[in-house]
Design a protein around this motif. Sequence first.
Motif, mmCIF file in Angstrom:
data_model
loop_
_atom_site.group_PDB
_atom_site.id
_atom_site.type_symbol
_atom_site.label_atom_id
_atom_site.label_comp_id
_atom_site.label_asym_id
_atom_site.label_seq_id
_atom_site.Cartn_x
_atom_site.Cartn_y
_atom_site.Cartn_z
ATOM 1 N N GLY A 9 9.957 10.500 8.257
ATOM 2 C CA GLY A 9 10.562 11.350 7.242
ATOM 3 C C GLY A 9 9.555 11.973 6.288
ATOM 4 O O GLY A 9 9.896 12.864 5.507
ATOM 5 N N MET A 10 8.293 11.527 6.342
ATOM 6 C CA MET A 10 7.264 12.085 5.451
ATOM 7 C C MET A 10 6.766 13.410 6.021
ATOM 8 O O MET A 10 6.425 13.490 7.205
ATOM 9 C CB MET A 10 6.103 11.099 5.295
ATOM 10 C CG MET A 10 6.486 9.808 4.600
ATOM 11 S SD MET A 10 5.070 8.678 4.398
ATOM 12 C CE MET A 10 4.745 8.224 6.110
ATOM 13 N N THR A 11 6.703 14.438 5.188
ATOM 14 C CA THR A 11 6.281 15.765 5.656
ATOM 15 C C THR A 11 5.049 16.309 4.932
ATOM 16 O O THR A 11 4.503 17.336 5.346
ATOM 17 C CB THR A 11 7.435 16.773 5.484
ATOM 18 O OG1 THR A 11 7.835 16.798 4.104
ATOM 19 C CG2 THR A 11 8.635 16.385 6.354
ATOM 20 N N CYS A 12 4.628 15.637 3.867
ATOM 21 C CA CYS A 12 3.483 16.132 3.108
ATOM 22 C C CYS A 12 2.826 14.982 2.343
ATOM 23 O O CYS A 12 3.323 13.860 2.335
ATOM 24 C CB CYS A 12 3.915 17.227 2.134
ATOM 25 S SG CYS A 12 5.143 16.661 0.942
ATOM 26 N N SER A 13 1.702 15.297 1.704
ATOM 27 C CA SER A 13 0.974 14.274 0.941
ATOM 28 C C SER A 13 1.795 13.779 -0.249
ATOM 29 O O SER A 13 1.669 12.638 -0.693
ATOM 30 C CB SER A 13 -0.362 14.832 0.455
ATOM 31 O OG SER A 13 -0.165 15.997 -0.336
ATOM 32 N N SER A 14 2.655 14.651 -0.761
ATOM 33 C CA SER A 14 3.525 14.264 -1.874
ATOM 34 C C SER A 14 4.506 13.177 -1.431
ATOM 35 O O SER A 14 4.812 12.248 -2.191
ATOM 36 C CB SER A 14 4.291 15.483 -2.384
ATOM 37 O OG SER A 14 5.165 15.128 -3.425
ATOM 38 N N CYS A 15 4.972 13.298 -0.181
ATOM 39 C CA CYS A 15 5.872 12.284 0.379
ATOM 40 C C CYS A 15 5.146 10.942 0.472
ATOM 41 O O CYS A 15 5.708 9.888 0.149
ATOM 42 C CB CYS A 15 6.354 12.696 1.765
ATOM 43 S SG CYS A 15 7.509 14.084 1.772
ATOM 44 N N GLU A 16 3.895 10.994 0.931
ATOM 45 C CA GLU A 16 3.105 9.772 1.042
ATOM 46 C C GLU A 16 2.984 9.076 -0.315
ATOM 47 O O GLU A 16 3.185 7.863 -0.424
ATOM 48 C CB GLU A 16 1.696 10.095 1.575
ATOM 49 C CG GLU A 16 1.636 10.433 3.039
ATOM 50 C CD GLU A 16 0.206 10.680 3.489
ATOM 51 O OE1 GLU A 16 -0.108 10.410 4.659
ATOM 52 O OE2 GLU A 16 -0.600 11.148 2.642
ATOM 53 N N LYS A 20 4.599 5.462 -1.286
ATOM 54 C CA LYS A 20 3.669 4.410 -1.690
ATOM 55 C C LYS A 20 4.016 3.868 -3.066
ATOM 56 O O LYS A 20 4.028 2.649 -3.292
ATOM 57 C CB LYS A 20 2.233 4.951 -1.683
ATOM 58 C CG LYS A 20 1.188 3.902 -2.048
ATOM 59 C CD LYS A 20 -0.214 4.469 -1.892
ATOM 60 C CE LYS A 20 -1.262 3.408 -2.225
ATOM 61 N NZ LYS A 20 -2.640 3.916 -2.032
ATOM 62 N N SER A 21 4.308 4.747 -3.975
ATOM 63 C CA SER A 21 4.649 4.344 -5.339
ATOM 64 C C SER A 21 5.927 3.497 -5.362
ATOM 65 O O SER A 21 5.998 2.483 -6.066
ATOM 66 C CB SER A 21 4.825 5.578 -6.216
ATOM 67 O OG SER A 21 5.238 5.215 -7.522
ATOM 68 N N ALA A 22 6.923 3.895 -4.567
ATOM 69 C CA ALA A 22 8.199 3.178 -4.539
ATOM 70 C C ALA A 22 8.027 1.759 -4.001
ATOM 71 O O ALA A 22 8.567 0.793 -4.559
ATOM 72 C CB ALA A 22 9.210 3.940 -3.696
ATOM 73 N N ILE A 23 7.261 1.634 -2.917
ATOM 74 C CA ILE A 23 7.074 0.321 -2.298
ATOM 75 C C ILE A 23 6.194 -0.580 -3.167
ATOM 76 O O ILE A 23 6.425 -1.785 -3.268
ATOM 77 C CB ILE A 23 6.478 0.470 -0.881
ATOM 78 C CG1 ILE A 23 7.459 1.217 0.024
ATOM 79 C CG2 ILE A 23 6.140 -0.896 -0.284
ATOM 80 C CD1 ILE A 23 6.932 1.518 1.404
ATOM 81 N N GLU A 27 8.713 -6.284 -6.066
ATOM 82 C CA GLU A 27 8.137 -7.588 -6.409
ATOM 83 C C GLU A 27 7.539 -8.240 -5.167
ATOM 84 O O GLU A 27 8.086 -8.159 -4.073
ATOM 85 C CB GLU A 27 9.233 -8.498 -6.990
ATOM 86 C CG GLU A 27 8.728 -9.834 -7.493
ATOM 87 C CD GLU A 27 9.835 -10.693 -8.075
ATOM 88 O OE1 GLU A 27 9.529 -11.801 -8.547
ATOM 89 O OE2 GLU A 27 11.009 -10.260 -8.051
ATOM 90 N N ASN A 28 6.390 -8.867 -5.328
ATOM 91 C CA ASN A 28 5.645 -9.583 -4.278
ATOM 92 C C ASN A 28 4.851 -8.657 -3.353
ATOM 93 O O ASN A 28 4.175 -9.135 -2.439
ATOM 94 C CB ASN A 28 6.566 -10.473 -3.425
ATOM 95 C CG ASN A 28 7.176 -11.607 -4.227
ATOM 96 O OD1 ASN A 28 6.468 -12.315 -4.949
ATOM 97 N ND2 ASN A 28 8.476 -11.788 -4.131
ATOM 98 N N VAL A 29 4.906 -7.343 -3.569
ATOM 99 C CA VAL A 29 4.050 -6.422 -2.822
ATOM 100 C C VAL A 29 2.737 -6.277 -3.576
ATOM 101 O O VAL A 29 2.720 -5.971 -4.764
ATOM 102 C CB VAL A 29 4.715 -5.040 -2.670
ATOM 103 C CG1 VAL A 29 3.711 -4.019 -2.118
ATOM 104 C CG2 VAL A 29 5.929 -5.132 -1.745
ATOM 105 N N THR A 30 1.626 -6.515 -2.882
ATOM 106 C CA THR A 30 0.313 -6.458 -3.538
ATOM 107 C C THR A 30 -0.505 -5.234 -3.142
ATOM 108 O O THR A 30 -1.403 -4.821 -3.874
ATOM 109 C CB THR A 30 -0.496 -7.724 -3.211
ATOM 110 O OG1 THR A 30 -0.619 -7.858 -1.785
ATOM 111 C CG2 THR A 30 0.187 -8.972 -3.768
ATOM 112 N N ASN A 31 -0.205 -4.645 -1.981
ATOM 113 C CA ASN A 31 -0.952 -3.450 -1.568
ATOM 114 C C ASN A 31 -0.145 -2.656 -0.542
ATOM 115 O O ASN A 31 0.586 -3.230 0.273
ATOM 116 C CB ASN A 31 -2.299 -3.846 -0.956
ATOM 117 C CG ASN A 31 -3.172 -2.629 -0.707
ATOM 118 O OD1 ASN A 31 -3.429 -1.834 -1.605
ATOM 119 N ND2 ASN A 31 -3.630 -2.465 0.524
#
Length: 241
Positions: A9-16, A20-23, A27-31
Amino acid sequence: MIHTYKLTGMTCSSCEAKVKSAIQNIENVTNVEVSKAENSATITMDKHIALKGLQKVLDNKYQISSINHIEIEEQTTSWFETYKPILLLFFYITIVTLLAQQGNHHFNFMQWMQHFMAGFFLVFSFFKLLNLKGFADSYVMYDVLAKRFPLWAYLYVFIELGLGIAFLIDFNPILTNSITFVVMSISIIGVLQSVLNKEKIQCACLGSVFNLPMSTVTIIEDALMIAMSGIMLFYSIHLAS
């Protein structure tokens, strides 16, 4: 642990950047490493996060799925790792109390429940006493009585200890089981409210020593104590009559 997922579903760098920001805020996500070109996301986490938890923070146009791991196995492993302390305690208490029956000519179910309750309350009160204030601070977050009267959180620990001793020495079974039934029935109300409202708070059953989340496991634990005390109370009243 590190898992790589298929992420479409990602179509551009903005999507990336958005994904990334959402994930990363979970909680418990480190990278998090996201690639539009490879339609992938590599996530480093302290403990396994279910796919539905990852999908929940993403827009509907992004779809995430597992690639190199079996989701059901990961969820099962994560569940056992999370609740390992309480599962081990229940296992040890069960085994020890069953072994105590070896001296009888036949299995005495009522006596076994009495010994189980003694072990349960003595062990669980011990962990609470390791950090009494830490337990009280967690308990007032969800217990209906402790919310109104914070002192109850402190008294509760010593009531548990007293009940453990009472079950151990077989002190006045009717009184002991009556108090247990009432106390645990009050306790389960707050637990049910927290679980049904999906509140993400720490369960105080083992004090502040272990970071156990409030869940159906806590409901089962309290319900088991209510059921056992109810059965023994009925049996004790029947014997006395």
